[in-house]
Motif scaffolding. Structure first.
Motif, PDB file in Angstrom:
ATOM      1  N   ALA A 158     -14.133   6.715  14.342  1.00 26.85           N
ATOM      2  CA  ALA A 158     -12.695   6.974  14.329  1.00 26.85           C
ATOM      3  C   ALA A 158     -12.234   7.495  15.678  1.00 26.85           C
ATOM      4  CB  ALA A 158     -12.343   7.971  13.240  1.00 26.85           C
ATOM      5  N   MET A 214     -13.113  12.516   9.794  1.00 31.93           N
ATOM      6  CA  MET A 214     -11.856  11.798  10.013  1.00 31.93           C
ATOM      7  C   MET A 214     -11.906  10.339   9.584  1.00 31.93           C
ATOM      8  SD  MET A 214     -10.392  13.173  13.611  1.00 31.93           S
ATOM      9  CE  MET A 214     -11.787  14.101  14.233  1.00 31.93           C
ATOM     10  N   ILE A 262      -7.229  12.058   7.252  1.00 26.53           N
ATOM     11  CA  ILE A 262      -8.029  10.966   7.806  1.00 26.53           C
ATOM     12  C   ILE A 262      -7.231  10.241   8.893  1.00 26.53           C
ATOM     13  CG2 ILE A 262      -9.466  10.598   5.760  1.00 26.53           C
ATOM     14  CD1 ILE A 262      -7.579   8.294   4.961  1.00 26.53           C
ATOM     15  N   ARG A 263      -7.933   9.432   9.647  1.00 33.06           N
ATOM     16  CA  ARG A 263      -7.298   8.653  10.709  1.00 33.06           C
ATOM     17  C   ARG A 263      -6.673   7.383  10.139  1.00 33.06           C
ATOM     18  NH1 ARG A 263      -9.292   9.738  16.246  1.00 33.06           N
ATOM     19  NH2 ARG A 263      -8.456  11.838  16.445  1.00 33.06           N
ATOM     20  N   THR A 312      -3.585  11.703   8.426  1.00 33.78           N
ATOM     21  CA  THR A 312      -2.916  11.402   7.165  1.00 33.78           C
ATOM     22  C   THR A 312      -3.640  12.165   6.060  1.00 33.78           C
ATOM     23  OG1 THR A 312      -2.140   9.228   7.876  1.00 33.78           O
ATOM     24  CG2 THR A 312      -2.367   9.577   5.508  1.00 33.78           C
ATOM     25  N   PHE A 370      -5.969   2.974  13.982  1.00 34.89           N
ATOM     26  CA  PHE A 370      -5.619   4.283  14.533  1.00 34.89           C
ATOM     27  C   PHE A 370      -5.508   4.266  16.058  1.00 34.89           C
ATOM     28  CE2 PHE A 370     -10.240   4.184  14.313  1.00 34.89           C
ATOM     29  CZ  PHE A 370     -10.560   4.526  15.607  1.00 34.89           C
ATOM     30  N   ILE A 386      -0.316   3.232   1.907  1.00 34.58           N
ATOM     31  CA  ILE A 386      -0.553   2.443   3.113  1.00 34.58           C
ATOM     32  C   ILE A 386      -2.003   1.981   3.151  1.00 34.58           C
ATOM     33  CG2 ILE A 386       1.278   3.497   4.494  1.00 34.58           C
ATOM     34  CD1 ILE A 386      -0.875   5.340   5.729  1.00 34.58           C
ATOM     35  N   PHE A 433      -8.917   2.762   5.737  1.00 33.78           N
ATOM     36  CA  PHE A 433     -10.319   2.355   5.535  1.00 33.78           C
ATOM     37  C   PHE A 433     -10.840   2.736   4.155  1.00 33.78           C
ATOM     38  CE2 PHE A 433     -10.459   6.610   7.366  1.00 33.78           C
ATOM     39  CZ  PHE A 433     -11.279   7.249   6.455  1.00 33.78           C
ATOM     40  N   THR A 451      -3.669   4.089   0.254  1.00 29.78           N
ATOM     41  CA  THR A 451      -3.707   5.533   0.437  1.00 29.78           C
ATOM     42  C   THR A 451      -2.277   6.046   0.340  1.00 29.78           C
ATOM     43  OG1 THR A 451      -5.709   5.481   1.792  1.00 29.78           O
ATOM     44  CG2 THR A 451      -4.262   7.387   2.076  1.00 29.78           C
ATOM     45  N   ASP A 474       0.603   8.091   0.960  1.00 29.55           N
ATOM     46  CA  ASP A 474       0.863   8.992   2.095  1.00 29.55           C
ATOM     47  C   ASP A 474       2.018   9.920   1.740  1.00 29.55           C
ATOM     48  OD1 ASP A 474       1.167  10.193   4.547  1.00 29.55           O
ATOM     49  OD2 ASP A 474       2.106   8.456   5.501  1.00 29.55           O
ATOM     50  N   THR A 515       2.753  12.825   2.736  1.00 28.32           N
ATOM     51  CA  THR A 515       3.407  13.505   3.855  1.00 28.32           C
ATOM     52  C   THR A 515       4.642  12.727   4.295  1.00 28.32           C
ATOM     53  OG1 THR A 515       1.211  14.227   4.515  1.00 28.32           O
ATOM     54  CG2 THR A 515       2.977  14.631   6.071  1.00 28.32           C
TER      55      THR A 515
END
Lengths: 265, 265, 265, 265
Positions: free
Chosen positions: A145, B144, B173-174, B183, C176, D173, D176, D183, D185, D187
């Motif tokens: 990452a 991450m 996580i990324r 995120t 990312f 979204i 991985f 995922t 999100d 936030t």
């Protein structure tokens, strides 16, 4: 504050050449090959004999394996390094193996010509800082990452610790795509060539996770400017103790070497 | 071969409760708070005095900081641990701090009540294996780029090494989203509650990287089942030596504690 | 239920060759080039004259631009298609342009030799289904978050609608990494070559978002098996109404064509 | 040039309230529920009768389904809208359904109280621009690879086209992580509340792809400030023609409603 300085082209315009026992990474395009893990002396002898005949520059083999599960094969440890060292000498090939801790670093530095820091330890900064205590060249793999800036800054840690001999290695990043084990980010190679004077190679074996994709991605790696490639080769991939599905057998590796030949110049 | 066993609900149906000097993680909902880094005794005294008055269960403070750049503040090291320990005793609060190597682990285990393993070291398996040598509870942060399965398997490494006291921590996580530093993957909390008997908390400070998002995401963390939250608090975030932009000042933290109160039951 | 059938190698082992006015995509390696957007007749005349002299096979130019912001230049629409058509005839070059709706599709099909479906519309299945009403070949770009399976299944939509002439185009995915606009996933090219009989080209201009990375990534694209590349070229990138930072000027394009020459065979 | 203006808090400080036949989104916390797809009148009658009794504000049901594969159930189309409309009237519930093209938009606007634009069409800007021709409120879902800025800019397209009644919806979204379909999100919800005056709801059904995660993530959505949630409910999820694995049955939905009750105030 600026994240990195010493690794940048601003600091040094000319490409750095890293010497590994007569192999000049950054000058000639080089091939590092071998099995994911050292499994036995016989396995390494068979592989090395084959790779030596096929113009491989550096022999690889893992003795300390950072595996996702504690129940997976963790490597032969010092016994593996002793085998690798013996076989490297027999076939007159420089050897590289991964260090995963200060203790294993001491041993890897003793037995090998080049010390690999794996993707899982790219942000293990205490390990990076310890590399300044050794003069052996380092092969630093990109974290799964890690942005390109973080990758270069990890190299900066090594150089500020006192070891200037760093070769970078793109090996794929984590994305939403699941067909491959990782997404090989070859643009990273072209970017590093612009931003930094350090050599960079690519690892299409880990970068794809599938042996059938290694050949085309090895070609792409060299075409976009990589200073070399690292390839997993096993005498019998179906019996490999780790990463068999991404290892080439001897026949496939021979074909690979023939087909990439025009791109090695 | 199965990736993990001991951490799974199949292995143990009942929730594990981890005791940290009288705080029972997994039983009551807990708050860990403090600055990103221990900067001085005065800073820690001010923070701890405030946090103690505001029902915080465990005091945090980093002495070893794994920073992206070698030129960034790396922490006060043992001096920081001594300060943290002294302040923890003064205010009768258990303390947690991060270990980044075998050497720092020895010290953190000596001075602290709980040992944190950070995101950058979640795949530093040699560090995880060494945790079995200590009886102190572990706070393991998600890497991450770690999948939930890899996160649980990292906990499995710790348990197989001999230390069963593991608290997990989701910290983002990324992804492609750049508005936030990471995120925050709160679904991970709900999933871990299903798959594992281990407690899990969330870190909305690192998970968002922006102080103004900490309050709503702290609420969301508790609402979806987290056993607690970890919050960065600094007397003067603008002067913080690291992570100031994600740290709450005292006023914001007070408001946070008032608003999450209904979710702590 | 299986996601795709007609596009798969199981269904048809032999490579499909798509004819675009005398250019055989899938047989010879081809170059599509031109500006991101048609801006004026003079701009297109200057570009086409240059590209024709430099062995470009197909001329591109956007008339309908799906821009992130409603305040950004949206393209000359039908006027742009008329210019493109006129210039294509003048220089005897096949032309390709993007359709973004049923209305624009009708016009693009009338004026152009090939219809492009952009990344933002790869999952606009109603648009895909309408392509069966036209016999013109389709250039289908991969969506920014599309897996390789979804990409192939989008092509399946087009074929089941009645249009078998589909050329795929890898143009980068969202990850990312922020140094580049997208992450060019060249392994996708190698995988599609295995899984499908359809031709696939790569777009290193959108794939990287930076003109200085176009050359190395164009080479890598061809080296790993792409049937061609699509390159943004503008007479004066600093004045381009869209995507100037990823467009090559004439000097850079000339160098690109010289250097990729060995890879076109 | 600035990407968005009209949707921003700078442009309008006060929260926008969107009226959907007596339901005030942005004022009270609302529940949208129903099956992924309208399958039959009986199915919709059973579902609506149950949901009406359980305080659901708006009934959902897809008539046009943008499916990844052309071989998957594509929806009942106008017949589905007729059923939805009839059932909505019978139970006096406002209804929402997805439009996927200009043709379906005309029909959805005729039969429904609210028009949904799905994740796959968030960057179908021609569809967004056409929404100005209708006065019905819009439910705009975030694209799978859309940044928060792009999400807001898609709303800006709708407003500049002449329709100010936009409700946003976070629905996960691509990352991985493979344990979940997307995922979620959350936030994003907290950020949109800061940056924009538009209401935003969350869809934990699509956001997780697993029914057992819907309840905790619905709670988290409301806790971090969402103006409502959208939940997939089916009388018999095992027999659902689409998305059965993420649909709640009646028993689970009843429990969900009981448990989220304190968060609806």
């Amino acid at each position: 504050m600026k994240q990195y300085r010493l690794v940048s082209r601003e600091n040094k315009g000319k490409n750095t050449i890293i010497q590994v026992n007569g192999v000049n990474i950054g000058e000639e395009k080089i091939i590092i090959a071998g099995p994911c893990a050292v499994e036995s002396e016989q396995q390494m002898d068979t592989v090395a004999s084959f790779l030596k005949d096929n113009k491989v520059n550096i022999l690889r083999g893992g003795a300390y394996k950072p595996r996702t599960s504690p129940y997976a094969f963790q490597g032969l440890k010092e016994e593996g390094l002793i085998i690798l060292n013996k076989i490297g000498k027999k076939y007159n090939m420089p050897i590289v193996s991964e260090a995963v801790s200060l203790a294993s670093l001491e041993l890897v530095a003793n037995y090998c010509d080049m010390i690999q820091i794996g993707a899982r330890n790219m942000t293990n900064y205490e390990l990076l800082k310890a590399l300044g205590n050794y003069k052996k060249p380092i092969l630093l793999k990109r974290g799964m990452a890690a942005t390109i800036e973080e990758f270069l800054t990890a190299a900066e840690y090594i150089i500020t610790s006192g070891n200037e001999n760093v070769v970078l290695c793109e090996r794929g990043i984590r994305t939403f795509e699941t067909y491959t084990r990782n997404t090989l980010d070859l643009t990273c190679v072209a970017i590093i060539k612009e931003l930094s004077h350090l050599p960079i190679i690519a690892d299409p074996s880990h970068g794809t996770g599938r042996w059938e994709l290694v050949k085309p991605m090895a070609k792409a790696s060299l075409a976009c400017g990589a200073d070399g490639i690292m390839i997993e080769v096993h005498p019998d991939p179906y019996k490999a103790l780790s990463d068999g599905e991404q290892s080439l057998n001897f026949t496939s590796f021979k074909t690979l070497m023939e087909e990439i030949n025009p791109l090695l110049k």
